[in-house]
Design an enzyme around this catalytic site. Structure first.
Site, mmCIF file in Angstrom:
data_model
loop_
_atom_site.group_PDB
_atom_site.id
_atom_site.type_symbol
_atom_site.label_atom_id
_atom_site.label_comp_id
_atom_site.label_asym_id
_atom_site.label_seq_id
_atom_site.Cartn_x
_atom_site.Cartn_y
_atom_site.Cartn_z
ATOM 1 N N CYS A 1 -35.697 11.352 -13.313
ATOM 2 C CA CYS A 1 -34.661 10.659 -14.097
ATOM 3 C C CYS A 1 -35.189 10.412 -15.519
ATOM 4 O O CYS A 1 -36.302 9.915 -15.697
ATOM 5 C CB CYS A 1 -34.323 9.320 -13.437
ATOM 6 S SG CYS A 1 -33.209 8.300 -14.425
ATOM 7 N N CYS B 1 -31.186 6.716 -12.046
ATOM 8 C CA CYS B 1 -29.975 6.091 -12.610
ATOM 9 C C CYS B 1 -28.713 6.621 -11.958
ATOM 10 O O CYS B 1 -27.646 6.047 -12.107
ATOM 11 C CB CYS B 1 -29.916 6.307 -14.124
ATOM 12 S SG CYS B 1 -29.448 7.982 -14.625
ATOM 13 N N ARG C 1 -36.855 7.239 -20.057
ATOM 14 C CA ARG C 1 -38.220 7.788 -20.167
ATOM 15 C C ARG C 1 -38.838 7.549 -21.545
ATOM 16 O O ARG C 1 -40.040 7.284 -21.657
ATOM 17 C CB ARG C 1 -38.207 9.282 -19.825
ATOM 18 C CG ARG C 1 -39.573 9.960 -19.866
ATOM 19 C CD ARG C 1 -40.512 9.394 -18.834
ATOM 20 N NE ARG C 1 -41.853 9.956 -18.898
ATOM 21 C CZ ARG C 1 -42.830 9.524 -19.698
ATOM 22 N NH1 ARG C 1 -42.601 8.536 -20.555
ATOM 23 N NH2 ARG C 1 -44.025 10.086 -19.660
ATOM 24 N N CYS D 1 -54.131 2.239 -8.632
ATOM 25 C CA CYS D 1 -54.107 3.703 -8.515
ATOM 26 C C CYS D 1 -55.052 4.297 -9.562
ATOM 27 O O CYS D 1 -55.321 3.682 -10.599
ATOM 28 C CB CYS D 1 -52.676 4.166 -8.756
ATOM 29 S SG CYS D 1 -52.429 5.928 -8.947
ATOM 30 N N HIS D 2 -55.485 5.526 -9.310
ATOM 31 C CA HIS D 2 -56.387 6.154 -10.291
ATOM 32 C C HIS D 2 -55.715 6.287 -11.664
ATOM 33 O O HIS D 2 -56.399 6.276 -12.690
ATOM 34 C CB HIS D 2 -56.862 7.524 -9.787
ATOM 35 C CG HIS D 2 -58.151 7.938 -10.401
ATOM 36 N ND1 HIS D 2 -59.331 8.063 -9.703
ATOM 37 C CD2 HIS D 2 -58.459 8.202 -11.691
ATOM 38 C CE1 HIS D 2 -60.303 8.404 -10.533
ATOM 39 N NE2 HIS D 2 -59.799 8.496 -11.750
ATOM 40 N N THR D 3 -54.399 6.363 -11.689
ATOM 41 C CA THR D 3 -53.705 6.480 -12.985
ATOM 42 C C THR D 3 -53.868 5.206 -13.816
ATOM 43 O O THR D 3 -53.880 5.266 -15.053
ATOM 44 C CB THR D 3 -52.216 6.819 -12.759
ATOM 45 O OG1 THR D 3 -52.147 8.005 -11.959
ATOM 46 C CG2 THR D 3 -51.489 7.049 -14.063
ATOM 47 N N CYS E 1 -46.427 4.259 -5.195
ATOM 48 C CA CYS E 1 -47.051 5.413 -5.850
ATOM 49 C C CYS E 1 -47.822 6.304 -4.876
ATOM 50 O O CYS E 1 -47.289 7.286 -4.382
ATOM 51 C CB CYS E 1 -47.955 5.021 -7.017
ATOM 52 S SG CYS E 1 -48.577 6.511 -7.853
ATOM 53 N N ARG F 1 -57.687 2.553 -1.085
ATOM 54 C CA ARG F 1 -56.847 1.760 -1.971
ATOM 55 C C ARG F 1 -57.253 0.294 -1.868
ATOM 56 O O ARG F 1 -57.393 -0.244 -0.752
ATOM 57 C CB ARG F 1 -55.379 1.835 -1.568
ATOM 58 C CG ARG F 1 -54.592 2.888 -2.292
ATOM 59 C CD ARG F 1 -54.538 2.650 -3.791
ATOM 60 N NE ARG F 1 -53.585 3.525 -4.436
ATOM 61 C CZ ARG F 1 -53.881 4.660 -5.056
ATOM 62 N NH1 ARG F 1 -55.139 5.071 -5.132
ATOM 63 N NH2 ARG F 1 -52.935 5.393 -5.634
ATOM 64 N N CYS G 1 -27.785 10.582 -15.044
ATOM 65 C CA CYS G 1 -28.282 11.561 -16.021
ATOM 66 C C CYS G 1 -28.283 12.967 -15.399
ATOM 67 O O CYS G 1 -28.148 13.135 -14.192
ATOM 68 C CB CYS G 1 -29.657 11.166 -16.546
ATOM 69 S SG CYS G 1 -31.003 11.423 -15.381
ATOM 70 N N CYS H 1 -30.811 13.256 -12.625
ATOM 71 C CA CYS H 1 -30.421 12.608 -11.365
ATOM 72 C C CYS H 1 -29.337 13.412 -10.646
ATOM 73 O O CYS H 1 -29.298 13.453 -9.419
ATOM 74 C CB CYS H 1 -29.919 11.190 -11.619
ATOM 75 S SG CYS H 1 -31.261 10.014 -11.864
ATOM 76 N N HIS I 1 -48.665 -0.137 -11.409
ATOM 77 C CA HIS I 1 -47.392 0.526 -11.118
ATOM 78 C C HIS I 1 -47.193 0.733 -9.622
ATOM 79 O O HIS I 1 -46.357 1.552 -9.232
ATOM 80 C CB HIS I 1 -47.338 1.871 -11.860
ATOM 81 C CG HIS I 1 -48.403 2.826 -11.423
ATOM 82 N ND1 HIS I 1 -49.707 2.731 -11.831
ATOM 83 C CD2 HIS I 1 -48.357 3.883 -10.581
ATOM 84 C CE1 HIS I 1 -50.415 3.695 -11.272
ATOM 85 N NE2 HIS I 1 -49.619 4.399 -10.499
ATOM 86 N N GLU I 2 -47.958 0.005 -8.802
ATOM 87 C CA GLU I 2 -47.870 0.207 -7.348
ATOM 88 C C GLU I 2 -47.652 -1.169 -6.708
ATOM 89 O O GLU I 2 -48.507 -1.667 -5.972
ATOM 90 C CB GLU I 2 -49.189 0.856 -6.883
ATOM 91 C CG GLU I 2 -49.099 1.643 -5.612
ATOM 92 C CD GLU I 2 -50.381 2.395 -5.302
ATOM 93 O OE1 GLU I 2 -50.343 3.631 -5.188
ATOM 94 O OE2 GLU I 2 -51.442 1.756 -5.164
#
Ligand SMILES: NC(=O)C1=CN([C@@H]2O[C@H](COP(=O)(O)OP(=O)(O)OC[C@H]3O[C@@H](n4cnc5c(N)ncnc54)[C@H](OP(=O)(O)O)[C@@H]3O)[C@@H](O)[C@H]2O)C=CC1
Ligand SMILES: N[C@@H](CCC(=O)N[C@@H](CSC=O)C(=O)NCC(=O)O)C(=O)O
Ligand SMILES: [Zn+2]
Ligand SMILES: [Zn+2]
Length: 378
Positions: A114, A100, A118, A48-50, A177, A373, A103, A106, A70-71
């Site tokens: 969530c 979760c 974090r 991903c670009h992130t 993602c 992608r 919290c 959530c 993360h994907e």
């Protein structure tokens, strides 16, 4: 039971030793999952670009050395004490926005953010404050709670959802993602209405998924905006009715071009680039009185958005979204099911399939504007 259970695993991973340098394929050690954690074998991961943004040193939370990614999509290898929602052999998608169910966030229907883990996630460690990755005697940071650029990774149970085993992980990884984010931005965050006029800046995977969401919501006009003319055809395949290249009208601000094309501006606009200039343009391309602009792109550290306050006084609304507003663990399995029923495009986003030792090519293709992608297989 796999004979790796309870033991460290040595495997291949693409390590980012420092910012702005290519990833380095290394043998890393992945420790067993602790209580509340799951170790999985990553089958495939999107880029991903992130990931590129973080590798380029633009993320204020960026840490090095780190395993990015993360994907992903994978299969559970082993679980730590107390894990009940998945078991070895389950097909899973890691989730950088966890759920979760406990919290304040959530429990609120107003957000998907969530916050249970974090703080540690942002510090590149597991919820107990330690890392599961080492390489050449050095500890490596986790990334976004997922670190999918490793053949094995460890994530918190709340950062994982079980998905249909018949779904191909080398496609559904993208629901971790880009596709979910764009699609949800249109449907959950902006809540695009039937008949509305929309414009989408940046036609990578995220922007194309926004177009798909706008079409699903029944938008009557969907304008794709990109400086890459090659994106016009693919945008139309995802549902765009129009394409505008700002480079074709260098003497006119893009907001003026869009306002003229839409009899006063759009009902909904989306920024999927990460540039504060296009964030402003997207906001100012909204219709007076009711236009809503949603920021999806992640801007570099230190950047700030601006516009004349009168833009908001006169009824335009600025919003933002992370992971398309989806409450992740309950929603991603449903998105996978929609894909399996043919209701959601996923295969169409995969422009390149690469092996793990080719992962740097995925970044090159992205920077050259040649990919939608790239999916990297282990
Ligand atoms: N909020 C969230 O939850 C998420 C945010 N993101 C963010 O969303 C953004 C998009 O991600 P992704 O789709 O992976 O990125 P891509 O790089 O695949 O796509 C970005 C697109 O924007 C185009 N572009 C660049 N500059 C301009 C410009 N000035 N005007 C118009 N178009 C432009 C690029 O053109 P070219 O082809 O020429 O490069 C490219 O087509 C990133 O900032 C990413 O970090 C991603 C996922 C989740
Ligand atoms: N670490 C950054 C924040 C980067 C960011 O905005 N991440 C997005 C997802 S981008 C996915 O490709 C996000 O969902 N953020 C939610 C969050 O809680 O971070 C920073 O420090 O600004
Ligand atoms: Zn992403
Ligand atoms: Zn929570």
């Amino acid at each position: 039971m796999a004979d790796t259970v309870g033991k460290p695993i040595e495997c291949r991973a693409a390590v980012a030793w420092e910012a702005k340098k290519p990833l380095s394929l290394e043998t890393v050690t992945v420790d067993p999952p602790k209580a509340g954690e799951v170790r999985l074998k990553v089958v495939a991961t999107g880029v991903c670009h992130t990931d590129a943004y973080t590798l380029d040193g633009f993320d204020p939370e960026g840490l090095f050395p780190v395993i990015l990614g993360h994907e992903g999509g994978g299969i559970v290898e082993s679980v730590g004490d107390g894990v009940t929602s998945v078991c070895p052999g389950d097909h899973v998608i890691p989730l950088y926005v966890p759920q979760c169910y406990e919290c304040k966030f959530c429990k609120s229907p107003k957000t998907n953010l969530c916050q249970k883990i974090r703080l540690t996630q942002g510090k590149g460690v597991m919820p107990d404050g330690t890392s599961r990755f080492t390489c050449k005697g050095k500890q490596l940071s986790h990334f976004m709670g997922t670190s999918t650029f490793s053949e094995y990774t460890v994530v918190a149970e709340i950062s994982l959802c079980k998905v249909a085993p018949e779904a191909p992980l080398d496609k559904t990884c993208l629901l971790g993602c880009g596709i979910s984010t764009g699609y949800g931005a249109a449907l959950n965050t902006a809540k695009v209405e039937p008949g509305s006029v929309c414009a989408v800046w940046g036609l990578g995977a995220v922007g194309l998924a926004v177009i798909m969401g706008c079409k699903k919501a029944g938008a009557s006009k969907i304008i794709g905006v990109d400086i890459n003319p090659d994106k016009a055809i693919i945008a139309s395949e995802f549902g765009a009715t129009d394409f505008v290249n700002p480079k074709d009208t260098p003497d006119k601000p893009i907001q003026q071009v869009i306002i003229e094309l839409t009899d006063g501006g759009c009902d909904f606009t989306f920024e999927c680039i990460g540039s504060v200039a296009t964030m402003r343009a997207a906001l100012e391309s909204c219709h007076k009185g009711w236009g809503v602009s949603t920021i999806i792109g992640v801007a570099a550290s230190g950047q700030e958005i601006s516009t004349k306050p009168f833009q908001l006084v006169t009824g335009r609304v600025w919003k933002g979204t992370a992971f398309g507003g989806w409450k992740s663990r309950e929603s991603v399995p449903k998105l996978v099911d929609s894909y399996m029923k043919g209701e959601l495009k996923v295969n169409e986003f995969v422009s390149h399939t690469l092996k793990i030792d080719e992962i740097n090519k995925a970044f090159d293709l992205m920077h050259a504007g040649e990919s939608i992608r790239s999916v990297v297989n282990f």
